[in-house]
Scaffold this motif. Structure first.
Motif, mmCIF file in Angstrom:
data_model
loop_
_atom_site.group_PDB
_atom_site.id
_atom_site.type_symbol
_atom_site.label_atom_id
_atom_site.label_comp_id
_atom_site.label_asym_id
_atom_site.label_seq_id
_atom_site.Cartn_x
_atom_site.Cartn_y
_atom_site.Cartn_z
ATOM 1 N N LEU A 138 -5.113 0.103 -3.386
ATOM 2 C CA LEU A 138 -6.183 -0.731 -2.836
ATOM 3 C C LEU A 138 -6.133 -2.133 -3.445
ATOM 4 O O LEU A 138 -6.317 -3.132 -2.744
ATOM 5 N N LYS A 139 -5.849 -2.203 -4.727
ATOM 6 C CA LYS A 139 -5.724 -3.518 -5.370
ATOM 7 C C LYS A 139 -4.570 -4.304 -4.752
ATOM 8 O O LYS A 139 -4.699 -5.505 -4.474
ATOM 9 N N VAL A 169 0.820 -1.217 0.000
ATOM 10 C CA VAL A 169 0.000 0.000 0.000
ATOM 11 C C VAL A 169 0.853 1.267 0.000
ATOM 12 O O VAL A 169 0.330 2.362 -0.208
ATOM 13 N N ALA A 170 2.159 1.106 0.220
ATOM 14 C CA ALA A 170 3.038 2.280 0.260
ATOM 15 C C ALA A 170 3.611 2.634 -1.109
ATOM 16 O O ALA A 170 4.226 3.682 -1.263
ATOM 17 N N GLU A 199 -5.410 -4.713 11.907
ATOM 18 C CA GLU A 199 -4.666 -3.534 11.441
ATOM 19 C C GLU A 199 -4.848 -3.306 9.945
ATOM 20 O O GLU A 199 -5.007 -2.166 9.490
ATOM 21 N N HIS A 200 -4.847 -4.386 9.169
ATOM 22 C CA HIS A 200 -4.973 -4.233 7.716
ATOM 23 C C HIS A 200 -6.329 -3.649 7.322
ATOM 24 O O HIS A 200 -6.434 -2.938 6.322
ATOM 25 N N ILE A 201 -7.359 -3.933 8.114
ATOM 26 C CA ILE A 201 -8.688 -3.401 7.803
ATOM 27 C C ILE A 201 -8.686 -1.875 7.890
ATOM 28 O O ILE A 201 -9.336 -1.192 7.085
ATOM 29 N N GLN A 202 -7.941 -1.332 8.831
ATOM 30 C CA GLN A 202 -7.854 0.128 8.955
ATOM 31 C C GLN A 202 -7.231 0.745 7.703
ATOM 32 O O GLN A 202 -7.691 1.780 7.212
ATOM 33 N N HIS A 203 -6.200 0.091 7.177
ATOM 34 C CA HIS A 203 -5.560 0.583 5.950
ATOM 35 C C HIS A 203 -6.515 0.476 4.758
ATOM 36 O O HIS A 203 -6.605 1.397 3.939
#
Length: 200
Positions: free
Chosen positions: A75-76, A65-66, A117-121
């Motif tokens: 997002l993909k 994601v970075a 944590e990944h859901i927040q991103h």
């Protein structure tokens, strides 16, 4: 640690119910006394192994994601990493979901405390993408459910079919279907489908 390495191997091969303390010790080449000294119980051992796997997933996830690119591209990447993580825990995932479905509080506490944590991103990226989406009138949780289910559901179904002795589906062997659905290319395609399904 040898025990956690053995635990990961056995978890992927046998799932939660098939992983035993004795087998983990045998694969790691240690005695059960050492196991109990470090972990105390199978449940604590499984938590430690899953936490380690999730930590590795988050390293890859953050890197994905970075990267430079549009919010859609990031997002993909995020969805693809979710798919890869689901693949890595596919033998454990059905049991975890079963525990959650049956209201086992310890399972919910563990998952909500360690696997969120990944859901927040994803939520932040979904918020960036929402104005261009067909789902702009819906909430972020709705968007996440629509996308993430595409990445996780096929993994769960493959596990359920395998455990119940199903050998062929739609003219393909289960192994061929796994290769198609769970390969890196298959995961990337499903991430694209998840995005297109929201109009992105």
């Amino acid at each position: 640690m040898k025990l956690k390495t053995a635990g990961r191997k056995l978890l992927q091969e046998k799932g939660i119910t098939g992983l035993t303390v004795r087998e983990a010790c045998r694969v790691a080449g240690v005695n059960t006394g050492m196991f109990h000294y470090y972990f105390g119980s199978k449940d604590e051992f499984l938590k430690a192994v899953l936490k380690e796997m999730y930590a590795e997933f988050m390293l890859n996830f953050r890197a994905g994601v970075a990267v430079a690119g549009t919010p859609r591209a990031r997002l993909k990447n995020a969805l693809a990493e979710v798919g890869k993580f689901a693949r890595s825990v596919r033998n454990a995932a059905p049991m975890i979901f079963a525990d959650l479905a049956y209201g086992k509080k310890e399972a919910f506490t563990f998952v909500s405390g360690n696997f969120t944590e990944h859901i927040q991103h994803i939520a932040a990226l979904a918020e960036e993408c929402r104005p261009d989406s067909l789902l702009k009138g819906h909430s972020i949780p709705f968007m996440i459910a629509a996308m993430v289910s595409v990445m996780i559901f096929p993994v769960l179904i493959a596990g359920v079919l395998g455990r119940n002795g199903v050998r062929t589906v739609g003219g393909k062997t289960l192994e061929e279907l796994r290769d198609e659905v769970l390969s890196d290319a298959g995961i990337a395609e499903r991430a694209e489908i998840a995005l297109r399904g929201t109009g992105l």
